[in-house]
Design a protein around this motif. Structure first.
Motif, PDB file in Angstrom:
ATOM      1  N   LEU A 115      43.693 -42.810  58.924  1.00  0.00           N
ATOM      2  CA  LEU A 115      43.562 -43.029  57.476  1.00  0.00           C
ATOM      3  C   LEU A 115      42.134 -43.501  57.200  1.00  0.00           C
ATOM      4  O   LEU A 115      41.887 -44.675  56.934  1.00  0.00           O
ATOM      5  N   PRO A 116      41.183 -42.608  57.251  1.00  0.00           N
ATOM      6  CA  PRO A 116      39.767 -43.003  57.195  1.00  0.00           C
ATOM      7  C   PRO A 116      39.379 -43.796  55.941  1.00  0.00           C
ATOM      8  O   PRO A 116      38.462 -44.616  55.989  1.00  0.00           O
ATOM      9  N   PHE A 117      40.067 -43.531  54.830  1.00  0.00           N
ATOM     10  CA  PHE A 117      39.675 -44.207  53.592  1.00  0.00           C
ATOM     11  C   PHE A 117      39.919 -45.725  53.649  1.00  0.00           C
ATOM     12  O   PHE A 117      39.401 -46.481  52.826  1.00  0.00           O
ATOM     13  N   LEU A 118      40.690 -46.188  54.660  1.00  0.00           N
ATOM     14  CA  LEU A 118      40.918 -47.622  54.833  1.00  0.00           C
ATOM     15  C   LEU A 118      39.780 -48.317  55.576  1.00  0.00           C
ATOM     16  O   LEU A 118      39.704 -49.537  55.606  1.00  0.00           O
ATOM     17  N   GLN A 119      38.918 -47.533  56.192  1.00  0.00           N
ATOM     18  CA  GLN A 119      37.891 -48.108  57.060  1.00  0.00           C
ATOM     19  C   GLN A 119      37.023 -49.166  56.372  1.00  0.00           C
ATOM     20  O   GLN A 119      36.804 -50.242  56.948  1.00  0.00           O
ATOM     21  N   PRO A 120      36.519 -48.936  55.148  1.00  0.00           N
ATOM     22  CA  PRO A 120      35.654 -49.963  54.536  1.00  0.00           C
ATOM     23  C   PRO A 120      36.375 -51.292  54.323  1.00  0.00           C
ATOM     24  O   PRO A 120      35.794 -52.358  54.521  1.00  0.00           O
ATOM     25  N   VAL A 121      37.643 -51.218  53.899  1.00  0.00           N
ATOM     26  CA  VAL A 121      38.397 -52.449  53.680  1.00  0.00           C
ATOM     27  C   VAL A 121      38.655 -53.154  55.002  1.00  0.00           C
ATOM     28  O   VAL A 121      38.462 -54.373  55.127  1.00  0.00           O
ATOM     29  N   VAL A 122      39.076 -52.402  56.021  1.00  0.00           N
ATOM     30  CA  VAL A 122      39.370 -52.999  57.332  1.00  0.00           C
ATOM     31  C   VAL A 122      38.108 -53.597  57.930  1.00  0.00           C
ATOM     32  O   VAL A 122      38.163 -54.643  58.598  1.00  0.00           O
ATOM     33  N   LYS A 123      36.972 -52.983  57.665  1.00  0.00           N
ATOM     34  CA  LYS A 123      35.715 -53.526  58.180  1.00  0.00           C
ATOM     35  C   LYS A 123      35.500 -54.955  57.694  1.00  0.00           C
ATOM     36  O   LYS A 123      35.144 -55.862  58.479  1.00  0.00           O
ATOM     37  N   TYR A 124      35.723 -55.179  56.424  1.00  0.00           N
ATOM     38  CA  TYR A 124      35.530 -56.526  55.884  1.00  0.00           C
ATOM     39  C   TYR A 124      36.645 -57.473  56.309  1.00  0.00           C
ATOM     40  O   TYR A 124      36.409 -58.679  56.494  1.00  0.00           O
ATOM     41  N   LEU A 125      37.842 -56.945  56.474  1.00  0.00           N
ATOM     42  CA  LEU A 125      38.924 -57.793  56.987  1.00  0.00           C
ATOM     43  C   LEU A 125      38.619 -58.245  58.413  1.00  0.00           C
ATOM     44  O   LEU A 125      38.880 -59.398  58.785  1.00  0.00           O
ATOM     45  N   LEU A 126      38.046 -57.329  59.202  1.00  0.00           N
ATOM     46  CA  LEU A 126      37.653 -57.700  60.561  1.00  0.00           C
ATOM     47  C   LEU A 126      36.502 -58.703  60.546  1.00  0.00           C
ATOM     48  O   LEU A 126      36.442 -59.610  61.383  1.00  0.00           O
ATOM     49  N   ALA A 127      35.590 -58.549  59.573  1.00  0.00           N
ATOM     50  CA  ALA A 127      34.502 -59.524  59.438  1.00  0.00           C
ATOM     51  C   ALA A 127      35.077 -60.908  59.115  1.00  0.00           C
ATOM     52  O   ALA A 127      34.618 -61.933  59.640  1.00  0.00           O
ATOM     53  N   GLY A 128      36.116 -60.918  58.265  1.00  0.00           N
ATOM     54  CA  GLY A 128      36.773 -62.184  57.965  1.00  0.00           C
ATOM     55  C   GLY A 128      37.445 -62.768  59.193  1.00  0.00           C
ATOM     56  O   GLY A 128      37.371 -63.974  59.446  1.00  0.00           O
ATOM     57  N   CYS A 129      38.105 -61.920  59.965  1.00  0.00           N
ATOM     58  CA  CYS A 129      38.748 -62.363  61.202  1.00  0.00           C
ATOM     59  C   CYS A 129      37.726 -62.946  62.164  1.00  0.00           C
ATOM     60  O   CYS A 129      37.949 -64.011  62.758  1.00  0.00           O
ATOM     61  N   TRP A 130      36.590 -62.283  62.298  1.00  0.00           N
ATOM     62  CA  TRP A 130      35.540 -62.768  63.193  1.00  0.00           C
ATOM     63  C   TRP A 130      34.977 -64.095  62.687  1.00  0.00           C
ATOM     64  O   TRP A 130      34.717 -65.023  63.460  1.00  0.00           O
TER      65      TRP A 130
END
Length: 498
Positions: free
Chosen positions: A361-376
């Protein structure tokens, strides 16, 4: 002869008048002297009563107060004590009819006005070593690191990336229709846009690793081994803070699956800058007179984590510790997230992991990127608190040089540990407690009185009085004394206070 008789009569009358006047003057002087003696004696008695201040409270906390309940004997016991002292001072010529206390000023009157005044008086001597200005300097006044501008930029970035992905997908579909066939490994012109299923399964989601720690009880996991928590439980029923609601911050959503919730979480630990100034006196006082996890000043306290209680107001050391850890994590989370979104290298790493997790689901990538930044950012925050609890200082704003974690850091946090050094820069654990106390409001004052009372009433503690209650503490009072002297009643009023 007749003239001599007149002179004799005149002189006799004058002598009688002089005797009457002299007797009146002597009586007036006697009464005046008696009144002066009574005033002096009453003043001496009130001073003696003020000298019966609670020694434990003064020696440890530098607060002057008198137990208006006279060790559970009642106000009448104070009055009876003063009557006996006054009789002793005046002697048998005087009859002390009664002493009545009036105009008592309690320590807790007018929203603790007297207590706050004494704290402010203490601040005059402690201001030079307050540390408040140093906290402001190290944080540069950035108490809201993730502002609306950052959030808007993040939203714009997400929207722009999603639009680009959609266009790329549309372009790909058109090319597939034209070619009449679909290639398994077609390069869509964007790095990392597609991954084979086999490769994607190898990408680990750091949120799963974080969940393992949060589910296990993060605060307990990072508690230093040498910290001892008191087993005592706070009984609020007779404490000054009784009846005041105990509030808590809502914790960070550590699932990092909701971008809107994460935006809210990044701002929860802000807004404390002004409070450091307006409440400086109380903050300095609390730091000087109460224990914390990393600064044990006294060994005979009811709670071991006193400053933590001032912040959280919960009934056990464990609950206060957990609450404070979560609140420091909130502050660090917002600051670390603000740092990571400005770090191109780290955001690129988040983007690569996000592609691996969202290939289907490539269109989720930008959102997941920031969620991962939050996780980090949260993982970094855990490492920060881990170090703070062990006496280290942590830089307030992070950069590439002082960022310490990667996505796997929770499994080897001990690797960061060295002995605390004088060369370390940043804020320490007690600095963060100061920030948290700054946003506690008037609850801070009430809880300071709680701790004082709990310690002052412990059985076995030197100087403690088990019956003492802050609600009975007075700092000033008036005395109405009724005294008889040679048939005349005198009413003497005297005010006394610390």
């Amino acid at each position: 002869m007749s003239n001599k008789g007149y002179v004799t009569v005149f002189l006799s009358i004058m002598l009688v008048v002089m005797l009457v006047i002299s007797t009146a003057v002597i009586h007036i002087v006697d009464l005046s002297g008696a009144k002066t003696k009574q005033v002096t004696a009453v003043s001496s008695v009130t001073s003696s009563e003020l000298a019966n201040y609670n020694r434990f409270i003064f020696d440890r906390y530098h607060i002057l107060l008198l137990d208006g309940n006279a060790g559970n004997r009642g106000e009448g016991a104070l009055e009876a004590e003063m009557v006996e002292l006054l009789k002793e001072d005046l002697g048998d010529e005087y009859q002390v009819n009664d002493i009545e206390l009036s105009g008592k000023v309690h320590l807790m009157d007018d929203d603790l006005a007297e207590f706050k005044k004494q704290i402010n008086d203490n601040f005059f001597y402690d201001a030079a070593d307050s540390g408040i200005d140093l906290i402001k300097e190290k944080t540069s006044g950035k108490d809201t690191p993730v502002d609306d501008e950052t959030i808007n930029r993040m939203d714009s970035d997400i929207a722009g990336e999603q639009e680009a992905i959609e266009k790329e997908e549309e372009k790909k579909k058109q090319e597939e229709n034209e070619d009449g066939e679909q290639s398994e490994n077609e390069d869509a012109g964007q790095e990392g846009n597609q991954h084979e299923t086999e490769d994607s399964e190898e990408v680990k989601d750091p949120r799963d690793s974080l969940k393992a720690y949060t589910d296990a009880g993060l605060a307990v996991t990072i508690l230093p081994d040498d910290v001892s928590l008191s087993e005592n439980i706070v009984d609020y029923s007779e404490l000054p803070s009784s009846g005041r609601a105990v509030s808590d911050f809502e914790d960070v959503d550590t699932s990092f699956t909701d971008i809107d919730r994460m935006k809210i979480d990044t701002g929860k630990g802000g807004g404390w800058g002004d409070e450091l100034t307006t409440g400086a006196e109380a903050l300095v006082y609390a730091r000087k007179h109460f224990n914390s996890l990393t600064d044990r000043k006294f060994d005979d306290t009811y709670l071991n984590l006193e400053m933590e209680y001032l912040i959280a107001g919960k009934e056990t050391d464990g609950a206060n510790y957990k609450s404070v850890v979560n609140r420091i994590l909130l502050i660090r989370f917002g600051v670390n997230f603000a740092s990571i979104v400005l770090d191109v290298k780290k955001m690129s790493e988040c983007s690569m992991v996000a592609w691996g997790l969202t290939w289907f689901l490539p269109f989720l990538q930008p959102v997941v990127k920031y969620l991962l930044a939050g996780c980090w950012a949260y993982i970094e925050s855990i490492a920060d608190v881990y170090l703070l609890l062990r006496g280290h200082k942590v830089p307030y704003m992070k950069n590439e040089a002082n960022w310490v974690t990667d996505f796997e850091s929770l499994s080897h946090m001990d690797d960061y540990l060295d002995e605390p050094s004088d060369e370390e820069t940043g804020l320490d654990y007690n600095d963060y407690l100061t920030i948290l106390m700054a946003i506690t409001g008037d609850d801070l004052y009430y809880r300071m009185l709680d701790v004082m009372q709990m310690n002052a009433t412990q059985e076995g503690t030197e100087g403690s009085e088990t019956s003492f209650r802050m609600t009975n503490a007075i700092t000033a009072f008036g005395v109405n004394a009724s005294i008889n002297y040679k048939g005349k009643e005198f009413n003497i009023y005297e005010e006394a206070g610390y």
